[in-house]
Design a protein around this motif. Sequence first.
Motif, short mmCIF file in Angstrom:
data_model
loop_
_atom_site.label_atom_id
_atom_site.label_comp_id
_atom_site.label_asym_id
_atom_site.label_seq_id
_atom_site.Cartn_x
_atom_site.Cartn_y
_atom_site.Cartn_z
N PRO A 1 22.79 29.98 48.98
CA PRO A 1 23.42 28.92 50.08
C PRO A 1 25.00 29.40 50.27
CG PRO A 1 22.42 27.93 48.30
CD PRO A 1 22.41 29.30 47.84
N LEU A 2 25.62 30.36 49.51
CA LEU A 2 26.98 30.88 49.56
C LEU A 2 27.38 31.39 50.91
CD1 LEU A 2 27.53 31.96 45.84
CD2 LEU A 2 27.64 29.49 46.83
N THR A 3 28.51 31.34 51.23
CA THR A 3 29.16 32.00 52.42
C THR A 3 29.38 33.29 52.14
OG1 THR A 3 31.28 31.05 52.08
CG2 THR A 3 29.59 29.63 53.70
N VAL A 4 29.71 34.02 53.23
CA VAL A 4 30.23 35.52 52.80
C VAL A 4 31.57 35.20 52.06
CG1 VAL A 4 31.52 35.65 55.17
CG2 VAL A 4 30.86 37.54 53.98
N ASP A 5 32.50 34.37 52.41
CA ASP A 5 33.78 34.21 51.65
C ASP A 5 33.64 33.85 50.26
OD1 ASP A 5 35.39 34.84 53.86
OD2 ASP A 5 35.65 32.81 54.51
N GLU A 6 32.61 32.94 50.00
CA GLU A 6 32.22 32.44 48.54
C GLU A 6 31.73 33.78 47.80
OE1 GLU A 6 31.29 27.77 49.31
OE2 GLU A 6 29.61 29.21 49.68
N LEU A 7 31.14 34.52 48.46
CA LEU A 7 30.20 35.61 47.91
C LEU A 7 31.20 36.58 47.48
CD1 LEU A 7 26.97 36.01 49.81
CD2 LEU A 7 26.94 35.52 47.32
N ALA A 8 32.28 36.82 48.43
CA ALA A 8 33.60 37.87 48.04
C ALA A 8 34.12 37.28 46.94
CB ALA A 8 34.73 37.84 49.32
N GLU A 9 34.50 36.15 46.84
CA GLU A 9 35.06 35.58 45.55
C GLU A 9 34.19 35.62 44.24
OE1 GLU A 9 38.07 34.44 43.23
OE2 GLU A 9 38.46 34.57 45.44
N GLU A 10 32.93 35.56 44.58
CA GLU A 10 32.04 35.72 43.45
C GLU A 10 31.81 37.18 42.84
OE1 GLU A 10 29.10 33.48 41.22
OE2 GLU A 10 30.47 32.78 43.01
N ALA A 11 32.07 37.91 43.72
CA ALA A 11 32.02 39.26 43.39
C ALA A 11 33.13 39.78 42.54
CB ALA A 11 31.97 40.27 44.69
N LYS A 12 34.53 39.22 43.07
CA LYS A 12 35.84 39.56 42.42
C LYS A 12 35.83 38.82 40.85
CE LYS A 12 38.53 39.35 46.40
NZ LYS A 12 39.82 38.90 47.18
N GLN A 13 34.99 37.73 40.71
CA GLN A 13 34.80 37.11 39.43
C GLN A 13 34.17 37.91 38.44
OE1 GLN A 13 36.62 34.35 38.44
NE2 GLN A 13 37.64 33.94 40.33
N TRP A 14 32.96 38.57 39.00
CA TRP A 14 32.19 39.18 38.29
C TRP A 14 32.66 40.51 37.97
CZ3 TRP A 14 26.62 38.63 36.52
CH2 TRP A 14 26.27 37.38 36.67
N GLN A 15 33.39 41.08 39.14
CA GLN A 15 34.11 42.64 38.74
C GLN A 15 35.18 42.40 37.54
OE1 GLN A 15 37.11 43.78 41.48
NE2 GLN A 15 36.50 45.98 40.99
N GLN A 16 35.75 41.26 37.35
CA GLN A 16 36.57 40.90 36.37
C GLN A 16 35.80 40.68 35.08
OE1 GLN A 16 39.92 41.12 36.19
NE2 GLN A 16 39.76 40.61 33.96
N ALA A 17 34.67 40.31 35.04
CA ALA A 17 34.10 40.08 33.95
C ALA A 17 33.28 41.39 33.32
CB ALA A 17 32.58 39.21 33.94
N ILE A 18 32.89 42.43 34.29
CA ILE A 18 32.46 43.77 33.84
C ILE A 18 33.82 44.37 33.55
CG2 ILE A 18 31.62 45.86 35.33
CD1 ILE A 18 30.02 44.07 37.05
N LYS A 19 34.64 44.22 34.09
CA LYS A 19 35.99 45.09 33.47
C LYS A 19 36.24 44.71 32.01
CE LYS A 19 40.87 45.54 34.15
NZ LYS A 19 42.14 45.13 34.82
N GLU A 20 36.17 43.48 31.88
CA GLU A 20 36.14 43.15 30.42
C GLU A 20 35.16 43.86 29.43
OE1 GLU A 20 36.21 38.90 30.58
OE2 GLU A 20 38.18 38.77 31.45
N GLY A 21 34.01 43.88 29.98
CA GLY A 21 32.98 44.58 29.26
C GLY A 21 33.02 45.83 29.10
N ALA A 22 33.55 46.34 30.19
CA ALA A 22 33.86 47.81 30.00
C ALA A 22 35.05 48.13 28.99
CB ALA A 22 34.46 48.53 31.55
N GLU A 23 35.92 47.42 29.03
CA GLU A 23 36.99 47.57 27.78
C GLU A 23 36.18 47.35 26.44
OE1 GLU A 23 39.72 44.51 28.75
OE2 GLU A 23 40.81 45.69 30.30
N LYS A 24 35.35 46.47 26.26
CA LYS A 24 34.50 46.28 25.18
C LYS A 24 33.85 47.47 24.68
CE LYS A 24 34.00 41.49 25.28
NZ LYS A 24 33.07 40.03 25.29
N VAL A 25 33.32 48.25 25.64
CA VAL A 25 32.36 49.23 25.24
C VAL A 25 33.53 50.52 24.95
CG1 VAL A 25 31.26 51.40 26.55
CG2 VAL A 25 30.55 48.96 26.83
N ALA A 26 34.56 50.53 25.75
CA ALA A 26 35.58 51.64 25.44
C ALA A 26 36.18 51.44 23.86
CB ALA A 26 36.73 51.59 26.44
N GLU A 27 36.35 50.32 23.33
CA GLU A 27 36.87 49.80 22.17
C GLU A 27 35.94 50.43 21.15
OE1 GLU A 27 37.81 46.10 22.27
OE2 GLU A 27 39.63 46.13 23.61
#
Length: 425
Positions: free
Chosen positions: A54-80
């Motif tokens: 049901p999400l619009t393209v703008d909502e999906l763009a925001e969704e992708a940004k939020q998930w990218q942030q979570a992935i970034k935090e996960g990558a930091e855990k992997v690096a540590e």
Amino acid sequence: MKYRSLIASLALFPLLPLTAQDDPTPEKQGEVAVAVVSPGGEIKPEILDLKLVPLTVDELAEEAKQWQQAIKEGAEKVAEAAIRNAEAEAGTDAKQTALDDLAKARDEEKALLTNFEVILDAWEAKGGDAAELRLYASTLNATKVDIKDTSALMDSFNRWIKSEDGALKWLGRIGACILILIVAWFISGFVERLVNKAMTQHKGTSELLDRFIEKIIRRTILAIGALVAISTLGVQIGPVLALLGGGAFIIGFALQDSLSNFANGVMLLIYQPFDVGDAVEVGGISGSVDSVSLVNTTIRTWDNKVVLVPNKNVWGQTITNINAAGERRVDMVFGIGYDDDIDKAQAILEKIVSETEGVLEEPATTIKMHELADSSVNFVCRPWAKSADYWAVHWSITKRVKQEFDAAGISIPYPQTDIHLHKVE
């Protein structure tokens, strides 16, 4: 004046809520957008895909940004965790703890990246540009293991062997793939035998058509089985079929000769101008038909050579089926000398034909004096025989004629020239 102020206040009262809506509060201005689906790897990709519909393209763009942030935090855990693993001494409890933490962090990161791909696919499907985020994800996808760190290398290998998404998963997929291919092979053979039995009982089709139908059915089942087997390995069949469909014009142009042979092969199978074992003459090639495929016709010549004739050269030219009618007339010519008895020669020919095995009573045999040639008086001898007995009858009569004519004193002349010399005085 007092009443006028009251009336004006009442008139403006309904507009106050609209004014309030148009003027956002400081709290709303500072509100941060929250992802519709909380970032995490525990949600199944297929469930996530449904939630994104049901999400619009703008909502999906925001969704992708939020998930990218979570992935970034996960990558930091992997690096540590990787740093702790590199600093820990091999064989110690700290080393094993670091390896466990590193494996856990990588599993969490992998699950996040898998779901992240689902979000990016949904975003692109609705017109979003996910190229930059895909590039970021691709840099994290590769698991980096220091080959000098043998303990870490062995630990990664052991975990991959035991992991449901590792060796166990691929062994299961490969096993399923092989099993499907084996089942498809047996099913295709079983169906082919059933079709063969049905075709054998139905006498209205040629053997060539029977073979063609059996092969097509068998190969179709095998092709379907192969597609299903490949799909178990995780290969997306849809894009492959779409690519083939989109390139049909180019493929058709490149294979125009093969397609021409295919079309002519279908015409040969439908109209059945000959069957397996028929003696034919096609395009200057004489022999018996071995088989017909969708590309070429296989003819075995009388001296046992196998000749493959393209179907377009078969259907596009005159086809002579020598034994299609089942009966053939054996045309022979026998010559006798001008000084020999023609009635005696005809009686001998009639006797030979009547005694030859394989000569048919109907149609009747024709034996007539045919022409007065340059060196002989020629008789035509035209008995009828089954197509299979054609050459046996021909050779038998020819041999008997020579023997009987010699015994009766009838000559069989050969071309000769008489030279007359005149003496000039």
